[in-house]
Design a protein around this motif. Structure first.
Motif, PDB file in Angstrom:
ATOM      1  N   PRO A  43       0.262   1.726  55.071  1.00  0.00           N
ATOM      2  CA  PRO A  43       1.441   1.025  55.532  1.00  0.00           C
ATOM      3  C   PRO A  43       2.504   1.624  55.499  1.00  0.00           C
ATOM      4  CG  PRO A  43      -0.086  -0.211  54.027  1.00  0.00           C
ATOM      5  CD  PRO A  43      -0.360   1.062  53.791  1.00  0.00           C
ATOM      6  N   ARG A  44       2.971   2.687  54.540  1.00  0.00           N
ATOM      7  CA  ARG A  44       3.973   3.346  54.459  1.00  0.00           C
ATOM      8  C   ARG A  44       4.024   4.692  55.420  1.00  0.00           C
ATOM      9  NH1 ARG A  44       5.899   4.482  48.276  1.00  0.00           N
ATOM     10  NH2 ARG A  44       7.240   6.058  49.328  1.00  0.00           N
ATOM     11  N   LEU A  45       3.015   5.383  55.428  1.00  0.00           N
ATOM     12  CA  LEU A  45       2.902   6.290  56.560  1.00  0.00           C
ATOM     13  C   LEU A  45       2.933   5.778  57.841  1.00  0.00           C
ATOM     14  CD1 LEU A  45       2.227   9.280  57.107  1.00  0.00           C
ATOM     15  CD2 LEU A  45      -0.412   8.466  57.251  1.00  0.00           C
ATOM     16  N   LEU A  46       2.297   4.622  58.130  1.00  0.00           N
ATOM     17  CA  LEU A  46       2.525   3.961  59.486  1.00  0.00           C
ATOM     18  C   LEU A  46       3.891   3.722  59.917  1.00  0.00           C
ATOM     19  CD1 LEU A  46       0.683   2.506  61.791  1.00  0.00           C
ATOM     20  CD2 LEU A  46       1.059   0.677  60.425  1.00  0.00           C
ATOM     21  N   GLU A  47       4.707   3.305  58.891  1.00  0.00           N
ATOM     22  CA  GLU A  47       6.073   2.881  59.246  1.00  0.00           C
ATOM     23  C   GLU A  47       6.873   4.367  59.510  1.00  0.00           C
ATOM     24  OE1 GLU A  47       7.191   0.157  60.113  1.00  0.00           O
ATOM     25  OE2 GLU A  47       5.429  -1.015  59.307  1.00  0.00           O
ATOM     26  N   LEU A  48       6.502   5.318  58.718  1.00  0.00           N
ATOM     27  CA  LEU A  48       7.106   6.656  58.898  1.00  0.00           C
ATOM     28  C   LEU A  48       6.608   7.106  60.501  1.00  0.00           C
ATOM     29  CD1 LEU A  48       6.620   8.611  55.485  1.00  0.00           C
ATOM     30  CD2 LEU A  48       8.562   7.278  56.470  1.00  0.00           C
ATOM     31  N   VAL A  49       5.421   7.029  60.754  1.00  0.00           N
ATOM     32  CA  VAL A  49       5.047   7.411  62.273  1.00  0.00           C
ATOM     33  C   VAL A  49       5.753   6.613  63.230  1.00  0.00           C
ATOM     34  CG1 VAL A  49       2.847   7.107  63.670  1.00  0.00           C
ATOM     35  CG2 VAL A  49       3.059   8.359  61.273  1.00  0.00           C
ATOM     36  N   LYS A  50       5.936   5.378  63.070  1.00  0.00           N
ATOM     37  CA  LYS A  50       6.587   4.345  64.004  1.00  0.00           C
ATOM     38  C   LYS A  50       8.196   4.496  63.863  1.00  0.00           C
ATOM     39  CE  LYS A  50       3.223   0.622  63.787  1.00  0.00           C
ATOM     40  NZ  LYS A  50       3.074  -0.923  63.654  1.00  0.00           N
ATOM     41  N   ILE A  51       8.845   5.010  62.995  1.00  0.00           N
ATOM     42  CA  ILE A  51      10.183   5.527  63.096  1.00  0.00           C
ATOM     43  C   ILE A  51      10.108   6.570  63.776  1.00  0.00           C
ATOM     44  CG2 ILE A  51      12.157   6.026  61.709  1.00  0.00           C
ATOM     45  CD1 ILE A  51      11.139   4.170  59.449  1.00  0.00           C
ATOM     46  N   ARG A  52       9.494   7.527  63.522  1.00  0.00           N
ATOM     47  CA  ARG A  52       9.740   8.747  64.240  1.00  0.00           C
ATOM     48  C   ARG A  52       9.268   8.687  65.815  1.00  0.00           C
ATOM     49  NH1 ARG A  52      12.394  12.848  65.033  1.00  0.00           N
ATOM     50  NH2 ARG A  52      11.116  14.814  65.965  1.00  0.00           N
ATOM     51  N   PHE A  92      10.705  16.516  51.655  1.00  0.00           N
ATOM     52  CA  PHE A  92      10.527  15.233  51.168  1.00  0.00           C
ATOM     53  C   PHE A  92       9.378  14.486  51.297  1.00  0.00           C
ATOM     54  CE2 PHE A  92      15.233  15.814  51.916  1.00  0.00           C
ATOM     55  CZ  PHE A  92      15.662  15.135  51.114  1.00  0.00           C
ATOM     56  N   TYR A  93       8.384  15.196  51.933  1.00  0.00           N
ATOM     57  CA  TYR A  93       7.312  14.507  52.411  1.00  0.00           C
ATOM     58  C   TYR A  93       5.882  15.369  51.966  1.00  0.00           C
ATOM     59  CZ  TYR A  93      10.655  12.691  55.522  1.00  0.00           C
ATOM     60  OH  TYR A  93      11.854  12.231  55.965  1.00  0.00           O
ATOM     61  N   THR A  94       4.841  14.682  51.859  1.00  0.00           N
ATOM     62  CA  THR A  94       3.770  15.269  51.516  1.00  0.00           C
ATOM     63  C   THR A  94       3.062  15.962  52.630  1.00  0.00           C
ATOM     64  OG1 THR A  94       1.945  13.430  52.295  1.00  0.00           O
ATOM     65  CG2 THR A  94       3.056  13.339  50.004  1.00  0.00           C
ATOM     66  N   GLU A  95       2.099  17.021  52.204  1.00  0.00           N
ATOM     67  CA  GLU A  95       1.366  17.793  53.486  1.00  0.00           C
ATOM     68  C   GLU A  95       0.722  16.768  54.250  1.00  0.00           C
ATOM     69  OE1 GLU A  95       1.802  20.918  54.096  1.00  0.00           O
ATOM     70  OE2 GLU A  95       3.131  21.040  52.676  1.00  0.00           O
ATOM     71  N   LYS A  96       0.121  15.820  53.789  1.00  0.00           N
ATOM     72  CA  LYS A  96      -0.441  14.809  54.784  1.00  0.00           C
ATOM     73  C   LYS A  96       0.623  13.982  55.634  1.00  0.00           C
ATOM     74  CE  LYS A  96      -3.741  10.974  54.364  1.00  0.00           C
ATOM     75  NZ  LYS A  96      -4.726  10.422  53.498  1.00  0.00           N
ATOM     76  N   GLU A  97       1.646  13.565  55.041  1.00  0.00           N
ATOM     77  CA  GLU A  97       2.717  12.910  55.802  1.00  0.00           C
ATOM     78  C   GLU A  97       2.922  13.968  56.999  1.00  0.00           C
ATOM     79  OE1 GLU A  97       4.319   9.712  52.606  1.00  0.00           O
ATOM     80  OE2 GLU A  97       5.315  11.893  52.595  1.00  0.00           O
ATOM     81  N   LEU A  98       3.309  15.252  56.602  1.00  0.00           N
ATOM     82  CA  LEU A  98       3.885  16.279  57.662  1.00  0.00           C
ATOM     83  C   LEU A  98       2.982  16.455  58.823  1.00  0.00           C
ATOM     84  CD1 LEU A  98       5.368  18.994  54.923  1.00  0.00           C
ATOM     85  CD2 LEU A  98       6.779  17.430  56.363  1.00  0.00           C
ATOM     86  N   ALA A  99       1.858  16.459  58.389  1.00  0.00           N
ATOM     87  CA  ALA A  99       0.769  16.658  59.578  1.00  0.00           C
ATOM     88  C   ALA A  99       0.781  15.239  60.341  1.00  0.00           C
ATOM     89  CB  ALA A  99      -0.721  16.654  58.789  1.00  0.00           C
ATOM     90  N   ALA A 100       0.891  14.242  59.814  1.00  0.00           N
ATOM     91  CA  ALA A 100       1.043  13.131  60.571  1.00  0.00           C
ATOM     92  C   ALA A 100       2.402  12.981  61.385  1.00  0.00           C
ATOM     93  CB  ALA A 100       0.845  11.884  59.671  1.00  0.00           C
ATOM     94  N   LEU A 101       3.302  13.456  60.846  1.00  0.00           N
ATOM     95  CA  LEU A 101       4.598  13.554  61.526  1.00  0.00           C
ATOM     96  C   LEU A 101       4.568  14.583  62.816  1.00  0.00           C
ATOM     97  CD1 LEU A 101       7.221  13.147  58.720  1.00  0.00           C
ATOM     98  CD2 LEU A 101       6.696  11.580  60.454  1.00  0.00           C
ATOM     99  N   ALA A 102       3.762  15.756  62.590  1.00  0.00           N
ATOM    100  CA  ALA A 102       3.772  16.662  63.565  1.00  0.00           C
ATOM    101  C   ALA A 102       2.883  16.323  64.813  1.00  0.00           C
ATOM    102  CB  ALA A 102       3.137  18.170  62.975  1.00  0.00           C
ATOM    103  N   LEU A 103       1.692  15.336  64.252  1.00  0.00           N
ATOM    104  CA  LEU A 103       0.831  14.929  65.364  1.00  0.00           C
ATOM    105  C   LEU A 103       1.494  13.735  66.137  1.00  0.00           C
ATOM    106  CD1 LEU A 103      -2.092  14.714  66.542  1.00  0.00           C
ATOM    107  CD2 LEU A 103      -2.467  12.932  64.779  1.00  0.00           C
ATOM    108  N   THR A 104       2.646  13.122  65.366  1.00  0.00           N
ATOM    109  CA  THR A 104       3.276  12.077  66.234  1.00  0.00           C
ATOM    110  C   THR A 104       4.231  12.748  67.120  1.00  0.00           C
ATOM    111  OG1 THR A 104       3.277  10.516  64.219  1.00  0.00           O
ATOM    112  CG2 THR A 104       5.164  10.134  65.822  1.00  0.00           C
ATOM    113  N   ASP A 105       4.909  13.673  66.696  1.00  0.00           N
ATOM    114  CA  ASP A 105       5.821  14.352  67.761  1.00  0.00           C
ATOM    115  C   ASP A 105       4.927  14.914  68.976  1.00  0.00           C
ATOM    116  OD1 ASP A 105       7.827  13.984  65.923  1.00  0.00           O
ATOM    117  OD2 ASP A 105       8.471  16.055  65.777  1.00  0.00           O
ATOM    118  N   ALA A 106       3.779  15.591  68.711  1.00  0.00           N
ATOM    119  CA  ALA A 106       2.920  15.988  69.905  1.00  0.00           C
ATOM    120  C   ALA A 106       2.590  14.952  70.656  1.00  0.00           C
ATOM    121  CB  ALA A 106       1.796  16.831  69.130  1.00  0.00           C
ATOM    122  N   VAL A 107       1.987  13.930  70.091  1.00  0.00           N
ATOM    123  CA  VAL A 107       1.524  12.828  71.101  1.00  0.00           C
ATOM    124  C   VAL A 107       2.625  11.973  71.699  1.00  0.00           C
ATOM    125  CG1 VAL A 107       0.352  10.686  70.810  1.00  0.00           C
ATOM    126  CG2 VAL A 107      -0.563  12.469  69.697  1.00  0.00           C
TER     127      VAL A 107
END
Length: 175
Positions: A43-52, A92-107
């Motif tokens: 849920p926390r990762l999901l909100e970070l992705v939604k915000i980004r 500020f972020y874990t490697e997993k979160e960074l990967a999710a944020l990069a994917l969010t940006d690309a998608v």
């Protein structure tokens, strides 16, 4: 003696269209799709992705909503603020979160990279971004993450197009 200064803010705009009222079956389908997409995603990762995604799409309504939901889920103000510059604030972020944020940006943007197969101009998620995410997420979890990114982008398009008004959402409240 002190004087109080009055600050005048810009006038709050009215939404262009209350789309959910006029397309209730689409709205209900979006709620079901949103619920299905969030399954198995932290849920926390999901909100970070939604915000980004909402930052990239300039969806003020969704930024308001998901920032409040992230705070309610225990996310820190600092990490939420740094999302706008996550690449420069990677610590500020874990490697997993960074990967999710990069994917969010690309998608979300879908303009990165070029390929011989597709010609220049891109319009796809670069292999390195996908592979980075695939290293941190099991396939089922990655599929759910991609679905969640896709769904927030759809919500953003409704919010931006209909010019939904931010500032009235309370954490945990449904859309």
């Amino acid at each position: 003696m002190t004087t109080q200064e009055t600050v005048e803010y810009a006038t709050e705009h009215e939404p262009r269209l209350r789309w959910a009222q006029h397309a209730p079956e689409v709205y209900k389908a979006m709620l079901r799709l949103d619920a299905a997409a969030r399954q198995g995603v932290d849920p926390r990762l999901l909100e970070l992705v939604k915000i980004r995604a909402s930052q990239l799409n300039h969806c003020a309504f969704c930024l308001d909503m998901h920032s409040k939901d992230a705070l309610a889920a225990g996310e820190s103000v600092e990490r939420i603020i740094q999302l706008g510059a996550w690449e420069e604030s990677a610590h500020f972020y874990t490697e997993k979160e960074l990967a999710a944020l990069a994917l969010t940006d690309a998608v979300t943007v879908l303009t990165g990279g070029t390929s011989q197969a597709f010609g220049s101009g891109g319009g796809f998620v670069p292999d390195d971004v996908y592979e980075r995410a695939a290293k941190h997420f099991e396939e089922a979890e990655l599929a759910q993450l991609i679905a969640a990114i896709t769904v927030i982008n759809a919500w953003n398009r409704f919010g931006v197009t209909c010019r939904m008004t931010p500032g009235h959402y309370e954490a945990g409240q449904h859309r």
